[in-house]
Design an enzyme around this catalytic site. Structure first.
Site, PDB file in Angstrom:
ATOM      1  N   HIS A 158       0.832  -1.202   0.000  1.00  9.64           N
ATOM      2  CA  HIS A 158       0.000   0.000   0.000  1.00  9.64           C
ATOM      3  C   HIS A 158       0.870   1.256   0.000  1.00  9.64           C
ATOM      4  O   HIS A 158       0.696   2.139  -0.809  1.00  9.64           O
ATOM      5  CB  HIS A 158      -0.937  -0.004   1.195  1.00  9.64           C
ATOM      6  CG  HIS A 158      -1.822   1.199   1.234  1.00  9.64           C
ATOM      7  ND1 HIS A 158      -1.515   2.301   1.978  1.00  9.64           N
ATOM      8  CD2 HIS A 158      -2.968   1.470   0.590  1.00  9.64           C
ATOM      9  CE1 HIS A 158      -2.460   3.208   1.796  1.00  9.64           C
ATOM     10  NE2 HIS A 158      -3.359   2.730   0.961  1.00  9.64           N
ATOM     11  N   HIS A 159       1.806   1.311   0.937  1.00  9.93           N
ATOM     12  CA  HIS A 159       2.758   2.414   0.887  1.00  9.93           C
ATOM     13  C   HIS A 159       4.022   2.079   1.669  1.00  9.93           C
ATOM     14  O   HIS A 159       4.045   1.158   2.464  1.00  9.93           O
ATOM     15  CB  HIS A 159       2.140   3.716   1.416  1.00  9.93           C
ATOM     16  CG  HIS A 159       1.860   3.706   2.887  1.00  9.93           C
ATOM     17  ND1 HIS A 159       0.612   3.501   3.405  1.00  9.93           N
ATOM     18  CD2 HIS A 159       2.684   3.855   3.943  1.00  9.93           C
ATOM     19  CE1 HIS A 159       0.671   3.537   4.716  1.00  9.93           C
ATOM     20  NE2 HIS A 159       1.927   3.751   5.089  1.00  9.93           N
ATOM     21  N   GLN A 192       9.520   1.282   6.433  1.00 16.64           N
ATOM     22  CA  GLN A 192       8.222   0.795   6.884  1.00 16.64           C
ATOM     23  C   GLN A 192       7.340   0.532   5.674  1.00 16.64           C
ATOM     24  O   GLN A 192       7.166   1.409   4.834  1.00 16.64           O
ATOM     25  CB  GLN A 192       7.559   1.840   7.792  1.00 16.64           C
ATOM     26  CG  GLN A 192       6.227   1.391   8.341  1.00 16.64           C
ATOM     27  CD  GLN A 192       5.562   2.502   9.152  1.00 16.64           C
ATOM     28  OE1 GLN A 192       5.095   3.491   8.606  1.00 16.64           O
ATOM     29  NE2 GLN A 192       5.532   2.333  10.448  1.00 16.64           N
ATOM     30  N   HIS A 248       3.507  -0.803   4.625  1.00 18.43           N
ATOM     31  CA  HIS A 248       2.170  -1.267   4.964  1.00 18.43           C
ATOM     32  C   HIS A 248       1.656  -2.028   3.767  1.00 18.43           C
ATOM     33  O   HIS A 248       1.618  -1.504   2.653  1.00 18.43           O
ATOM     34  CB  HIS A 248       1.262  -0.091   5.319  1.00 18.43           C
ATOM     35  CG  HIS A 248       1.503   0.410   6.709  1.00 18.43           C
ATOM     36  ND1 HIS A 248       0.760   1.383   7.287  1.00 18.43           N
ATOM     37  CD2 HIS A 248       2.416   0.035   7.632  1.00 18.43           C
ATOM     38  CE1 HIS A 248       1.215   1.604   8.517  1.00 18.43           C
ATOM     39  NE2 HIS A 248       2.228   0.795   8.743  1.00 18.43           N
ATOM     40  N   HIS A 267      -0.733  14.212   5.325  1.00 13.18           N
ATOM     41  CA  HIS A 267      -1.176  12.985   5.982  1.00 13.18           C
ATOM     42  C   HIS A 267      -2.360  13.262   6.893  1.00 13.18           C
ATOM     43  O   HIS A 267      -2.285  14.111   7.781  1.00 13.18           O
ATOM     44  CB  HIS A 267      -0.036  12.352   6.781  1.00 13.18           C
ATOM     45  CG  HIS A 267      -0.459  11.168   7.602  1.00 13.18           C
ATOM     46  ND1 HIS A 267      -0.805   9.965   7.037  1.00 13.18           N
ATOM     47  CD2 HIS A 267      -0.620  11.008   8.934  1.00 13.18           C
ATOM     48  CE1 HIS A 267      -1.142   9.116   7.990  1.00 13.18           C
ATOM     49  NE2 HIS A 267      -1.036   9.724   9.163  1.00 13.18           N
ATOM     50  N   HIS A 291      -6.102  10.705   8.216  1.00 16.13           N
ATOM     51  CA  HIS A 291      -6.748   9.404   8.015  1.00 16.13           C
ATOM     52  C   HIS A 291      -7.971   9.622   7.127  1.00 16.13           C
ATOM     53  O   HIS A 291      -7.893  10.459   6.223  1.00 16.13           O
ATOM     54  CB  HIS A 291      -7.025   8.758   9.375  1.00 16.13           C
ATOM     55  CG  HIS A 291      -5.750   8.553  10.180  1.00 16.13           C
ATOM     56  ND1 HIS A 291      -5.734   8.110  11.463  1.00 16.13           N
ATOM     57  CD2 HIS A 291      -4.446   8.763   9.854  1.00 16.13           C
ATOM     58  CE1 HIS A 291      -4.477   8.040  11.894  1.00 16.13           C
ATOM     59  NE2 HIS A 291      -3.674   8.438  10.929  1.00 16.13           N
ATOM     60  N   MET A 332      -5.345  12.388  12.057  1.00 15.24           N
ATOM     61  CA  MET A 332      -4.087  13.115  12.159  1.00 15.24           C
ATOM     62  C   MET A 332      -4.152  14.266  11.175  1.00 15.24           C
ATOM     63  O   MET A 332      -4.897  14.197  10.187  1.00 15.24           O
ATOM     64  CB  MET A 332      -2.895  12.220  11.813  1.00 15.24           C
ATOM     65  CG  MET A 332      -2.546  11.210  12.880  1.00 15.24           C
ATOM     66  SD  MET A 332      -1.008  10.392  12.493  1.00 15.24           S
ATOM     67  CE  MET A 332      -0.999   9.106  13.745  1.00 15.24           C
TER      68      MET A 332
HETATM   69  C1  IYT Z   1       0.269  12.525  16.079  1.00 15.86           C
HETATM   70  C2  IYT Z   1       0.719  12.670  14.655  1.00 15.86           C
HETATM   71  O1  IYT Z   1       0.262  13.553  13.958  1.00 15.86           O
HETATM   72  N1  IYT Z   1       1.611  11.778  14.203  1.00 15.86           N
HETATM   73  C3  IYT Z   1       2.101  11.845  12.836  1.00 15.86           C
HETATM   74  C4  IYT Z   1       3.244  12.769  12.700  1.00 15.86           C
HETATM   75  C5  IYT Z   1       4.503  12.387  13.347  1.00 15.86           C
HETATM   76  C6  IYT Z   1       5.536  11.909  12.572  1.00 15.86           C
HETATM   77  C7  IYT Z   1       6.742  11.638  13.118  1.00 15.86           C
HETATM   78  C8  IYT Z   1       4.713  12.525  14.712  1.00 15.86           C
HETATM   79  C9  IYT Z   1       5.922  12.255  15.255  1.00 15.86           C
HETATM   80  C10 IYT Z   1       6.975  11.780  14.474  1.00 15.86           C
HETATM   81  O2  IYT Z   1       8.186  11.476  15.012  1.00 15.86           O
HETATM   82  I1  IYT Z   1       8.216  11.019  11.857  1.00 15.86           I
HETATM   83  I2  IYT Z   1       6.192  12.553  17.295  1.00 15.86           I
HETATM   84  C11 IYT Z   1       2.346  10.480  12.224  1.00 15.86           C
HETATM   85  O3  IYT Z   1       2.485   9.509  12.925  1.00 15.86           O
HETATM   86  N2  IYT Z   1       2.364  10.446  10.889  1.00 15.86           N
HETATM   87  C12 IYT Z   1       2.458   9.264  10.079  1.00 15.86           C
HETATM   88  C13 IYT Z   1       3.665   8.387  10.212  1.00 15.86           C
HETATM   89  O4  IYT Z   1       3.587   7.513  11.258  1.00 15.86           O
HETATM   90  C14 IYT Z   1       4.945   9.113  10.158  1.00 15.86           C
HETATM   91  C15 IYT Z   1       2.484   9.671   8.637  1.00 15.86           C
HETATM   92  O5  IYT Z   1       2.285   8.822   7.771  1.00 15.86           O
HETATM   93  O6  IYT Z   1       2.733  10.849   8.333  1.00 15.86           O
HETATM   94 CU    CU Z   2      -1.641   8.943  10.916  1.00 11.45          CU
HETATM   95 CU    CU Z   3       3.161   0.258  10.453  1.00  8.64          CU
END
Ligand code: IYT
Ligand code: CU
Ligand code: CU
Length: 298
Positions: free
Chosen positions: A47-48, A112, A114, A184, A186, A256
């Site tokens: 998927h990505h 990573q 998915h 990004h 959901h 998010m």
């Molecule tokens: C709570 C949230 O928005 N999490 C995001 C952004 C995020 C990325 C990183 C937060 C932190 C990080 O160290 I890199 I603290 C988030 O998890 N984004 C997802 C990925 O898991 C990175 C995304 O696809 O952008």
């Molecule tokens: Cu997310």
């Molecule tokens: Cu994962």
């Protein structure tokens, strides 16, 4: 056998060159579970993919399941590359490189993946998906970095057609030159837009639907960000078809709001990662261009 997947480091064809390449691949993995991600009609295997730079990875195994509480990295991490199905990948500009290696702030690289529909694995084949990095020992004049704007406190009420998550920060560092961006959210995100605000003037850095492949896309045009500017982003959500409120969180039932800017900057300043988590001041966002609330058809 993991050895069936290509891996390792190869020197450049030209032996006088200081360039080389490196494969980061899944070491023959058959996923046991499907991650719940943005459903897409034509996804089959992957998927990505996201490539992270880490100070410390979440595991020392050659691969692990990132579905539960275990993520890619144990502490600070930064996205360096994103691939989504059918999305073109953005190249780093000439003379620009991410700082990696054991003396950098990102001594580990974690890939990573998915996986999409588990049906693609009915034949129990082993997956070797991954990426090849082109690398060099030669210091580049510019370093690449990521500026991440994120909202942590947005709540999307059920039934509301439009909920905006606004993030903004004053920029007080050395000049950066954005060249790519990634959005990004959901399921409820409709459009995510990022701007530079200079002397009250809003200039688009990038605008995309987070329901399209969440890759890095080229920025609108050459917009630099310098001391005194404000960097601002808006995620537009809809809670239209929901019966409960949705908050920020890590599951696919949460939301998010992220706007990533990939930039380059002079190597002598070398700031590889910056974040902005300030809910933008209401006053500022009264002047955001209307396009930030125009959904992008997918
Ligand atoms: C709570 C949230 O928005 N999490 C995001 C952004 C995020 C990325 C990183 C937060 C932190 C990080 O160290 I890199 I603290 C988030 O998890 N984004 C997802 C990925 O898991 C990175 C995304 O696809 O952008
Ligand atoms: Cu997310
Ligand atoms: Cu994962």
């Amino acid at each position: 056998d993991p050895g069936d997947c290509p891996s390792g480091i190869r020197p450049d064809q030209d032996f006088t060159s200081s360039n080389f390449s490196m494969d980061i691949r899944m070491p023959g993995v058959t996923p046991a579970e499907v991650m719940d991600f943005i459903p897409h009609a034509n996804m089959d295997t992957v998927h990505h993919m996201l490539l992270f730079g880490c100070r410390k990875p979440s595991s020392i195994s050659s691969y692990w399941d990132c579905g539960g509480a275990v993520g890619a990295c144990e502490d600070q991490s930064s996205i360096m590359y994103a691939w989504g199905r059918n999305a073109p990948s953005t190249k780093l500009p000439r003379d620009v490189g991410f700082l990696v290696g054991k003396n950098s702030k990102m001594p580990y690289l974690v890939l990573q993946i998915h996986y999409g529909d588990i049906k693609a694995f009915r034949d129990h084949h082993r997956d070797c998906s991954g990426i090849t990095l082109t690398m060099t020992y030669k210091p580049q004049p510019f370093i690449a970095g990521i500026y991440l704007l994120l909202s942590y406190n947005t709540v999307i009420p059920p039934g509301n057609k439009v909920t905006n998550a606004d993030v903004a920060c004053d920029y007080t560092s050395f000049p950066i030159y954005p060249f790519a961006f990634r959005t990004h959210t959901h399921h409820l995100g409709k459009v995510v837009t990022g701007y530079r605000v200079r002397n009250g003037e809003w200039t688009l850095i990038g605008r995309q639907s987070p329901q399209l492949p969440q890759a890095f896309y080229p920025t609108n045009k050459d917009v630099n960000v310098q001391y005194g500017d404000t960097v601002a982003a808006r995620c537009m959500f809809t809670g239209e078809n929901m019966t409960t409120a949705t908050s920020i969180g890590s599951t696919s039932n949460d939301e998010m709001c992220n706007f990533y800017i990939m930039y380059y900057m002079d190597r002598k300043h070398a700031i590889p990662f910056m974040t902005c988590m300030n809910p933008g001041p209401k006053q500022l966002f009264q002047h955001i261009p209307a396009e930030a609330n125009i959904p992008i058809p997918v």
